[in-house]
Design a protein around this motif. Structure first.
Motif, PDB file in Angstrom:
ATOM      1  N   MET A 121       0.826  -1.203   0.000  1.00 33.11           N
ATOM      2  CA  MET A 121       0.000   0.000   0.000  1.00 33.11           C
ATOM      3  C   MET A 121       0.866   1.261   0.000  1.00 33.11           C
ATOM      4  O   MET A 121       0.527   2.258  -0.642  1.00 33.11           O
ATOM      5  CB  MET A 121      -0.926  -0.002   1.219  1.00 33.11           C
ATOM      6  N   TYR A 122       1.997   1.205   0.699  1.00 29.34           N
ATOM      7  CA  TYR A 122       2.897   2.363   0.706  1.00 29.34           C
ATOM      8  C   TYR A 122       3.447   2.649  -0.686  1.00 29.34           C
ATOM      9  O   TYR A 122       3.435   3.795  -1.155  1.00 29.34           O
ATOM     10  CB  TYR A 122       4.049   2.131   1.688  1.00 29.34           C
ATOM     11  N   PHE A 123       3.918   1.602  -1.369  1.00 32.67           N
ATOM     12  CA  PHE A 123       4.492   1.809  -2.698  1.00 32.67           C
ATOM     13  C   PHE A 123       3.415   2.128  -3.725  1.00 32.67           C
ATOM     14  O   PHE A 123       3.684   2.812  -4.715  1.00 32.67           O
ATOM     15  CB  PHE A 123       5.308   0.590  -3.120  1.00 32.67           C
ATOM     16  N   ALA A 124       2.192   1.642  -3.499  1.00 35.27           N
ATOM     17  CA  ALA A 124       1.087   2.033  -4.370  1.00 35.27           C
ATOM     18  C   ALA A 124       0.816   3.527  -4.241  1.00 35.27           C
ATOM     19  O   ALA A 124       0.632   4.238  -5.245  1.00 35.27           O
ATOM     20  CB  ALA A 124      -0.159   1.226  -4.029  1.00 35.27           C
ATOM     21  N   TRP A 125       0.807   4.015  -2.992  1.00 35.26           N
ATOM     22  CA  TRP A 125       0.613   5.452  -2.785  1.00 35.26           C
ATOM     23  C   TRP A 125       1.782   6.256  -3.345  1.00 35.26           C
ATOM     24  O   TRP A 125       1.588   7.295  -3.976  1.00 35.26           O
ATOM     25  CB  TRP A 125       0.477   5.756  -1.294  1.00 35.26           C
ATOM     26  N   LEU A 126       2.993   5.778  -3.158  1.00 39.53           N
ATOM     27  CA  LEU A 126       4.168   6.504  -3.633  1.00 39.53           C
ATOM     28  C   LEU A 126       4.156   6.618  -5.156  1.00 39.53           C
ATOM     29  O   LEU A 126       4.459   7.682  -5.720  1.00 39.53           O
ATOM     30  CB  LEU A 126       5.439   5.790  -3.161  1.00 39.53           C
ATOM     31  N   GLY A 127       3.797   5.514  -5.842  1.00 42.21           N
ATOM     32  CA  GLY A 127       3.719   5.566  -7.300  1.00 42.21           C
ATOM     33  C   GLY A 127       2.613   6.486  -7.780  1.00 42.21           C
ATOM     34  O   GLY A 127       2.801   7.241  -8.748  1.00 42.21           O
ATOM     35  N   PHE A 128       1.468   6.438  -7.102  1.00 40.67           N
ATOM     36  CA  PHE A 128       0.357   7.304  -7.483  1.00 40.67           C
ATOM     37  C   PHE A 128       0.709   8.775  -7.255  1.00 40.67           C
ATOM     38  O   PHE A 128       0.406   9.637  -8.089  1.00 40.67           O
ATOM     39  CB  PHE A 128      -0.882   6.920  -6.672  1.00 40.67           C
ATOM     40  N   TYR A 129       1.365   9.067  -6.149  1.00 37.26           N
ATOM     41  CA  TYR A 129       1.750  10.445  -5.842  1.00 37.26           C
ATOM     42  C   TYR A 129       2.778  10.970  -6.843  1.00 37.26           C
ATOM     43  O   TYR A 129       2.682  12.109  -7.315  1.00 37.26           O
ATOM     44  CB  TYR A 129       2.315  10.505  -4.426  1.00 37.26           C
ATOM     45  N   THR A 130       3.744  10.126  -7.184  1.00 38.72           N
ATOM     46  CA  THR A 130       4.766  10.542  -8.147  1.00 38.72           C
ATOM     47  C   THR A 130       4.155  10.837  -9.510  1.00 38.72           C
ATOM     48  O   THR A 130       4.510  11.823 -10.167  1.00 38.72           O
ATOM     49  CB  THR A 130       5.838   9.450  -8.275  1.00 38.72           C
ATOM     50  N   SER A 131       3.227   9.989  -9.934  1.00 38.51           N
ATOM     51  CA  SER A 131       2.566  10.217 -11.216  1.00 38.51           C
ATOM     52  C   SER A 131       1.715  11.488 -11.185  1.00 38.51           C
ATOM     53  O   SER A 131       1.671  12.248 -12.157  1.00 38.51           O
ATOM     54  CB  SER A 131       1.701   9.014 -11.585  1.00 38.51           C
ATOM     55  N   ALA A 132       1.035  11.710 -10.063  1.00 41.06           N
ATOM     56  CA  ALA A 132       0.166  12.882  -9.964  1.00 41.06           C
ATOM     57  C   ALA A 132       0.964  14.185  -9.938  1.00 41.06           C
ATOM     58  O   ALA A 132       0.455  15.233 -10.347  1.00 41.06           O
ATOM     59  CB  ALA A 132      -0.705  12.778  -8.714  1.00 41.06           C
ATOM     60  N   MET A 133       2.211  14.136  -9.467  1.00 40.92           N
ATOM     61  CA  MET A 133       3.027  15.348  -9.410  1.00 40.92           C
ATOM     62  C   MET A 133       3.439  15.856 -10.792  1.00 40.92           C
ATOM     63  O   MET A 133       3.916  16.978 -10.929  1.00 40.92           O
ATOM     64  CB  MET A 133       4.280  15.081  -8.574  1.00 40.92           C
ATOM     65  N   VAL A 134       3.241  15.029 -11.821  1.00 39.81           N
ATOM     66  CA  VAL A 134       3.592  15.455 -13.178  1.00 39.81           C
ATOM     67  C   VAL A 134       2.727  16.643 -13.604  1.00 39.81           C
ATOM     68  O   VAL A 134       3.216  17.582 -14.257  1.00 39.81           O
ATOM     69  CB  VAL A 134       3.435  14.277 -14.154  1.00 39.81           C
ATOM     70  N   TYR A 135       1.455  16.632 -13.229  1.00 39.07           N
ATOM     71  CA  TYR A 135       0.535  17.682 -13.691  1.00 39.07           C
ATOM     72  C   TYR A 135       0.913  19.068 -13.165  1.00 39.07           C
ATOM     73  O   TYR A 135       1.032  20.012 -13.961  1.00 39.07           O
ATOM     74  CB  TYR A 135      -0.891  17.314 -13.293  1.00 39.07           C
ATOM     75  N   PRO A 136       1.117  19.274 -11.859  1.00 39.02           N
ATOM     76  CA  PRO A 136       1.547  20.614 -11.427  1.00 39.02           C
ATOM     77  C   PRO A 136       2.932  20.978 -11.936  1.00 39.02           C
ATOM     78  O   PRO A 136       3.215  22.162 -12.149  1.00 39.02           O
ATOM     79  CB  PRO A 136       1.518  20.523  -9.889  1.00 39.02           C
ATOM     80  N   ALA A 137       3.796  19.980 -12.134  1.00 37.81           N
ATOM     81  CA  ALA A 137       5.136  20.281 -12.648  1.00 37.81           C
ATOM     82  C   ALA A 137       5.061  20.816 -14.079  1.00 37.81           C
ATOM     83  O   ALA A 137       5.698  21.821 -14.419  1.00 37.81           O
ATOM     84  CB  ALA A 137       6.010  19.034 -12.588  1.00 37.81           C
TER      85      ALA A 137
END
Length: 213
Positions: free
Chosen positions: A85-101
């Motif tokens: 669950m931690y790595f699932a959240w980490l991957g989802f968060y990393t992918s989501a950070m692409v949009y504001p970047a």
């Protein structure tokens, strides 16, 4: 991971019989053996050994993989639900950070040097971040619930197993998730009501508040 937890539970709950001793340590009847040996320094640590075959497979499909989805099911099977669950959240968060970047980079590129242009872009970026963070949290709630249900760790709240309220209207059908009979209300009808009733009323109330301000 579950087998290892069971074995560890068994080890930590091994009880001494009357008169048993080990390394000049005399146990009381019913006393846990492993914790007592650990407290006296006979045992330094109890931990499970890794499965090298599975680790090598995870090394290829997870650590060394580039631009590929994480093998979350394999991670869950080996390390357990919490780690997966931690790595699932980490991957989802990393992918989501692409949009504001990306959006921030575009704003930075086209922002002029005068103060007015910078202030406008700052406000626009702040509004974007508010919307993005809200969507991010709501989407992760859904994604996390999917993983929890898939891996069998979803905590079912009491209200989710209650009967629907008497005023609820719908057609009976078999749930594709639980395979139980349930009342179903088509989403398009709910969306139609939101667009034609709820949204206009909310916009009217907001407009009235802004006019008063």
């Amino acid at each position: 991971q579950e087998r290892q937890n069971i074995i560890r539970y068994w080890l930590e709950n091994l009880r001494a019989k009357q008169g048993e001793s080990l390394h000049n340590i005399h146990f009381l009847e019913g006393q846990p053996i492993i914790p007592e040996l650990a407290a006296r320094g006979v045992i330094q640590q109890v931990f499970p050994l890794h499965e090298q075959r599975i680790l090598k497979r995870l090394m290829k499909s997870w650590v060394q993989a580039v631009c590929e989805a994480q093998p979350l099911d394999e991670i869950c099977d080996y390390f357990g639900v919490k780690i997966a669950m931690y790595f699932a959240w980490l991957g989802f968060y990393t992918s989501a950070m692409v949009y504001p970047a990306v959006f921030g980079s575009i704003l930075y590129t086209f922002t002029e040097s005068d103060q007015t242009s910078q202030d406008i872009c700052c406000v626009v970026f702040a509004i974007f971040n508010v919307i993005w963070s809200t969507l991010f949290l709501e989407e992760w709630k859904r994604r996390g619930a999917e993983f929890a249900y898939k891996w069998g760790t979803l905590d079912t709240p009491a209200e989710s197993i209650e009967e629907p309220r008497p005023q609820f209207r719908g057609i009976k059908r078999i749930s594709p998730v639980t395979s139980a009979e349930e009342f179903y209300y088509p989403p398009w009808k709910r969306l139609l009501f939101q667009c034609l009733v709820s949204l206009p009323v909310c916009l009217a109330c907001l407009s009235f508040v802004f006019l008063l301000m």
